[in-house]
Design a protein around this motif. Structure first.
Motif, PDB file in Angstrom:
ATOM      1  N   THR A   1      25.100  33.184 -18.623  1.00  0.00           N
ATOM      2  CA  THR A   1      24.671  32.258 -19.665  1.00  0.00           C
ATOM      3  C   THR A   1      25.184  32.733 -21.022  1.00  0.00           C
TER       4      THR A   1
ATOM      5  N   LEU B   1      28.835  32.044 -21.348  1.00  0.00           N
ATOM      6  CA  LEU B   1      29.129  30.619 -21.491  1.00  0.00           C
ATOM      7  C   LEU B   1      28.752  30.134 -22.891  1.00  0.00           C
ATOM      8  N   LEU B   2      27.581  30.593 -23.359  1.00  0.00           N
ATOM      9  CA  LEU B   2      27.164  30.193 -24.700  1.00  0.00           C
ATOM     10  C   LEU B   2      28.119  30.764 -25.734  1.00  0.00           C
TER      11      LEU B   2
ATOM     12  N   GLN C   1      31.278  31.355 -25.334  1.00  0.00           N
ATOM     13  CA  GLN C   1      32.500  30.553 -25.311  1.00  0.00           C
ATOM     14  C   GLN C   1      32.303  29.267 -26.109  1.00  0.00           C
ATOM     15  N   ASP C   2      31.143  28.651 -25.889  1.00  0.00           N
ATOM     16  CA  ASP C   2      30.818  27.412 -26.597  1.00  0.00           C
ATOM     17  C   ASP C   2      30.780  27.644 -28.102  1.00  0.00           C
TER      18      ASP C   2
ATOM     19  N   ILE D   1      39.272  18.490 -31.408  1.00  0.00           N
ATOM     20  CA  ILE D   1      37.894  18.272 -30.953  1.00  0.00           C
ATOM     21  C   ILE D   1      37.762  16.951 -30.183  1.00  0.00           C
TER      22      ILE D   1
ATOM     23  N   SER E   1      39.232  15.717 -27.740  1.00  0.00           N
ATOM     24  CA  SER E   1      39.273  15.742 -26.282  1.00  0.00           C
ATOM     25  C   SER E   1      38.094  16.515 -25.713  1.00  0.00           C
ATOM     26  N   LEU E   2      37.405  17.280 -26.554  1.00  0.00           N
ATOM     27  CA  LEU E   2      36.289  18.091 -26.060  1.00  0.00           C
ATOM     28  C   LEU E   2      34.991  17.305 -26.037  1.00  0.00           C
ATOM     29  N   THR E   3      34.863  16.361 -26.951  1.00  0.00           N
ATOM     30  CA  THR E   3      33.600  15.647 -27.067  1.00  0.00           C
ATOM     31  C   THR E   3      33.871  14.227 -27.524  1.00  0.00           C
TER      32      THR E   3
ATOM     33  N   SER F   1      24.822  27.164 -30.873  1.00  0.00           N
ATOM     34  CA  SER F   1      24.812  27.036 -29.417  1.00  0.00           C
ATOM     35  C   SER F   1      23.653  27.819 -28.797  1.00  0.00           C
TER      36      SER F   1
ATOM     37  N   SER G   1      20.568  25.695 -29.274  1.00  0.00           N
ATOM     38  CA  SER G   1      20.539  24.531 -28.386  1.00  0.00           C
ATOM     39  C   SER G   1      20.087  24.953 -26.990  1.00  0.00           C
ATOM     40  N   TYR G   2      20.295  26.235 -26.676  1.00  0.00           N
ATOM     41  CA  TYR G   2      19.825  26.719 -25.376  1.00  0.00           C
ATOM     42  C   TYR G   2      18.314  26.966 -25.405  1.00  0.00           C
ATOM     43  N   SER G   3      17.855  27.654 -26.443  1.00  0.00           N
ATOM     44  CA  SER G   3      16.460  28.093 -26.368  1.00  0.00           C
ATOM     45  C   SER G   3      15.477  27.124 -27.015  1.00  0.00           C
TER      46      SER G   3
ATOM     47  N   SER H   1      16.163  23.329 -27.992  1.00  0.00           N
ATOM     48  CA  SER H   1      17.097  22.244 -28.290  1.00  0.00           C
ATOM     49  C   SER H   1      16.537  21.244 -29.288  1.00  0.00           C
TER      50      SER H   1
ATOM     51  N   LYS I   1      17.377  22.363 -32.914  1.00  0.00           N
ATOM     52  CA  LYS I   1      18.705  22.926 -33.141  1.00  0.00           C
ATOM     53  C   LYS I   1      19.198  22.744 -34.569  1.00  0.00           C
TER      54      LYS I   1
ATOM     55  N   SER J   1      16.391  18.376 -25.431  1.00  0.00           N
ATOM     56  CA  SER J   1      16.803  17.252 -26.284  1.00  0.00           C
ATOM     57  C   SER J   1      18.115  17.546 -27.000  1.00  0.00           C
TER      58      SER J   1
ATOM     59  N   GLY K   1      24.374  24.445 -24.202  1.00  0.00           N
ATOM     60  CA  GLY K   1      23.157  25.250 -24.147  1.00  0.00           C
ATOM     61  C   GLY K   1      22.096  24.584 -23.296  1.00  0.00           C
TER      62      GLY K   1
END
Lengths: 345, 383
Positions: A5, A8-9, A11-12, A264, A266-268, A309, A312-314, A316, A319, B193, B203
């Motif tokens: 995790t 990955l976070l 990298q994000d 960006i 193409s990523l989102t 990021s 947004s994981y812990s 969200s 954020k 959310s 995340g």
């Protein structure tokens, strides 16, 4: 939180941090050279991404028409301003550059868009359409007020932002778009998947930042920008046109904004109003860097990406709150230990 | 691009004058979010205005359309203007929650019937003196959520993760999910959310994947709903992903591409109109609307446009009785129209079959919902 995790976070955060770094650095540059807090910076990201998306779909993007319109306004303004000394030849020159070239570009786009030439030519076409908007915006909105206070320039910047967002809605519509990726490849590194696109984003960002560094250090134009950033009056005294440095700063900012958009997109999914929040995060990073230091701004951008990021994981739901809150301790610290210096200009 | 086509709707105030005898016309005031953050929902409605009938019940009908720019303040001033300056007989609006809720107070205060085009249950429930002026042309979230919950129960789903917008839309759907899943004994084991403009949900998705739910429910609308779906697929999530009716437009598939293949969602019947059985009375209405919308606008229809047609059809259904009591333009007519709207029974709309009652101002049954799956870039009816 386990190691996977975490990676990955990480990298994000690196990817979003890279984009914020580009925006933060150009924001610092524009501010120091022209004293404009360039809120519409994010709009160039949106315009870049959405123009490419339109070209990919084989449509003529609205920005092609916008460029022509903005060019015509700029030409009229330039001629009114120079009306005392305007000669026929000068008028023709203004018309060719401000109206002729965009019109030519429009014709090229009309011819090229339905052909779907592929990613690289479309990206170049996108840059040709979006980047000139930077200096044109400067000429129309900021140049006549170049000596006004920072506050006035900020208000104008907000106005430009609203105008550009509104036009974005008219040209691109309310729905989001995604452009195709530079490469679909995915590398497996142990338990992690790294997409080629994310590597491309990070290396392009690094290359752009290095390019900016070399530009400021090694070229005459870059030195002109630095001189104007240190003191506008001093720069003028040694024969540097602050109008020219203004164009240059805005061209660079539009270029880097549009390139960020290409990366960006193409990523989102990008919407006509996505640019604002992206730009705002670049702005947070620029503030963290004291609106002065490029390396600090870039580092702060990575911090913003990381905070974003991980929050947004812990948490969200909170954020954005967390991201924008990190500005407060910095402002406190600065107002206590480094009282603002009034620019005497 | 044809500039003229873009500028004319921009110049706005699209008043369609249907006849010369303007005095006794029925006036319908419409405020929609044709620009701003709600534009994805408001624009299809705006494009539908030209399809509205110029006359019904033997009366000329005048439509006055204003844009509220997705701004609650503007929606309020639009409604005030429509009621006090234009003296409309009935108000229709608006596209999103924030611009719709303030209209309820104005409708009650001026005793003008209001037809809302937003799914929020709170607009018409609990029924009280204020809300009795409000009618909802969309089924409740729970009618739609029930479709998802039933499908989950049928397929043996025991645990669900919910990821939705960090706003009223997401919260409303979460409430609907909690209620419908709870009734079927399905557990929600994670709630995350995000915001519409987020550029990454990695995340949140990491956390969901770590919780290992049998299925994921995405409480989001429009193209922003693609983001979690895409991130889940990229993380290798294998369970079924459900969406809300808010994504039932081709834009969702256009942006999502291969990532949204297999997504299941409830939607109004129009989304799979051509697949409906021929004896379904909705089929003809829906196909007719699609054909006229696409012929006029040259773009694919979106599921948000029919709300306006349905609203007007509902009004036309209640008008003949109201005309017996009073003339259009009078408070008596407005009150009679309200009573009429409350008494419509089994009227066939594009959105479903609607029967109102004094306690239920959004009386749709399960026929207002079909379950569809994204297959090969299209919404296919699940049977």
């Amino acid at each position: 939180m386990d190691a996977t995790t975490l990676l990955l976070l990480g990298q994000d955060s690196l990817i979003s941090g890279a984009i914020y770094a580009l925006l933060a650095v150009t924001m610092v540059m524009v501010f120091s050279v022209t004293r404009v807090l360039f809120i519409p910076q994010g709009e160039f990201v949106t315009y870049g991404a959405l123009t490419l998306a339109a070209l990919e779909a084989g449509r003529v993007p609205g920005t092609a028409w916008l460029l022509l319109g903005v060019g015509a306004v700029a030409a009229v303004l330039a001629m009114t301003r120079a009306r005392q000394t305007l000669t026929f030849l000068k008028a023709i020159r203004i018309l060719i550059i401000d109206v002729g070239l965009p019109a030519l570009l429009l014709l090229i786009v009309h011819w090229a868009a339905p052909l779907k030439l592929g990613l690289v030519p479309e990206m170049l076409l996108t840059l040709a359409l979006v980047v000139p908007l930077g200096p044109l915006v400067y000429r129309i909105a900021f140049q006549p007020l170049a000596e006004a206070s920072i506050l006035v320039l900020l208000i104008v910047a907000v106005g430009v932002h609203m105008g550009m967002t509104g036009l974005g809605l008219v040209f691109f519509g309310p729905e989001g778009y995604q452009t195709s990726a530079f490469s679909d490849a995915v590398f497996e590194l142990g338990f992690m998947n790294i997409s080629a696109q994310s590597i491309w984003v990070v290396t392009t960002t690094a290359a752009l930042l290095l390019g900016l560094y070399l530009f400021f250090e090694k070229t005459v134009s870059g030195k002109m920008l630095r001189a104007a950033a240190i003191s506008r009056r001093g720069a003028r005294l040694v024969g540097i046109s602050t109008d020219r440095t203004g164009y240059l700063a805005f061209t660079l900012t539009a270029l880097i904004g549009a390139v960020s958009g290409l990366m960006i997109g193409s990523l989102t999914t990008i919407y006509y109003d996505s640019g604002f929040i992206i730009g705002l995060k670049g702005f947070v990073a620029a503030i963290l860097g004291g609106l002065h230091s490029y390396p600090l701004a870039a580092a702060a951008a990575l911090l913003v990406g990381t905070v974003e990021s991980f929050s947004s994981y812990s948490a969200s739901a909170f954020k954005e709150v967390i991201v924008f809150t990190i500005i407060i301790p910095v402002l406190l610290w600065r107002s206590i230990f480094r009282p603002p210096v009034e620019h005497l200009e | 691009m044809k500039i003229t086509q873009k500028i004319i709707p921009m110049a706005f105030v699209l008043s369609l004058f249907a006849g010369s005898d303007a005095m006794a016309d029925i006036k319908i005031g419409i405020t929609i979010s044709a620009t701003g953050s709600g534009a994805a929902i408001g624009v299809p409605a705006k494009n539908t205005v030209a399809l509205l009938p110029p006359t019904f019940a033997g009366q000329n009908v005048q439509y006055i359309v204003l844009d509220d720019a997705s701004d609650a303040t503007r929606a309020v001033s639009n409604a005030r203007k429509l009621i006090s300056v234009e003296h409309v007989d009935v108000l229709i609006g608006s596209s999103i929650g924030p611009t719709t809720f303030p209209l309820v107070d104005i409708a009650a205060e001026t005793k003008t019937p209001l037809i809302v085009m937003n799914p929020a249950t709170g607009l018409v429930e609990p029924m009280d003196e204020k809300r009795k002026w409000v009618f909802k042309i969309l089924p409740h979230d729970t009618v739609l959520a029930k479709g998802i919950a039933d499908h989950m129960a049928k397929n043996g789903v025991k645990t669900v993760a919910f990821i939705g917008f960090n706003d009223a839309f997401g919260e409303n759907w979460y409430a609907a999910a909690e209620k419908t899943l709870g009734e079927r004994g399905i557990k929600i084991i994670a709630k995350e959310s995000y915001t519409r403009n987020d550029t990454s949900v990695s995340g949140q998705v990491l956390k969901i994947v770590a919780a290992k739910p049998d299925a994921v429910w995405v409480g989001a609308s429009g193209t922003p709903a693609v983001l979690p779906q895409k991130a889940l697929k990229e993380r290798g999530y294998k369970g079924q992903i459900y969406h809300t009716s808010g994504v039932a437009s081709m834009d969702f598939i256009r942006v999502g591409g291969k990532f949204v293949e297999g997504a299941i969602l409830p939607a109004g019947p129009i989304i799979a109109a051509s697949e409906l059985p021929d004896d379904n009375p909705i089929k003809k209405l829906a196909l007719d609307y699609i054909q006229r919308y696409e012929a006029l606008n040259k773009i694919p229809f979106a599921a948000f446009g029919p709300h306006l047609v349905d609203s007007v059809r509902l009004i036309s259904d209640a008008t003949p009785e109201a005309l017996k009591i009073a003339k259009p333009g009078t408070p008596e007519f407005r009150a009679a129209l309200r009573d009429g709207l409350e008494n419509v029974k089994a009227v066939v709309l594009i959105n479903g079959i609607l029967s109102m009652s004094p306690t239920n101002h959004s009386g749709y049954d399960d026929r207002a919902r079909v379950m569809v799956r994204v297959e090969n870039g299209a919404f296919k009816l699940l049977r």
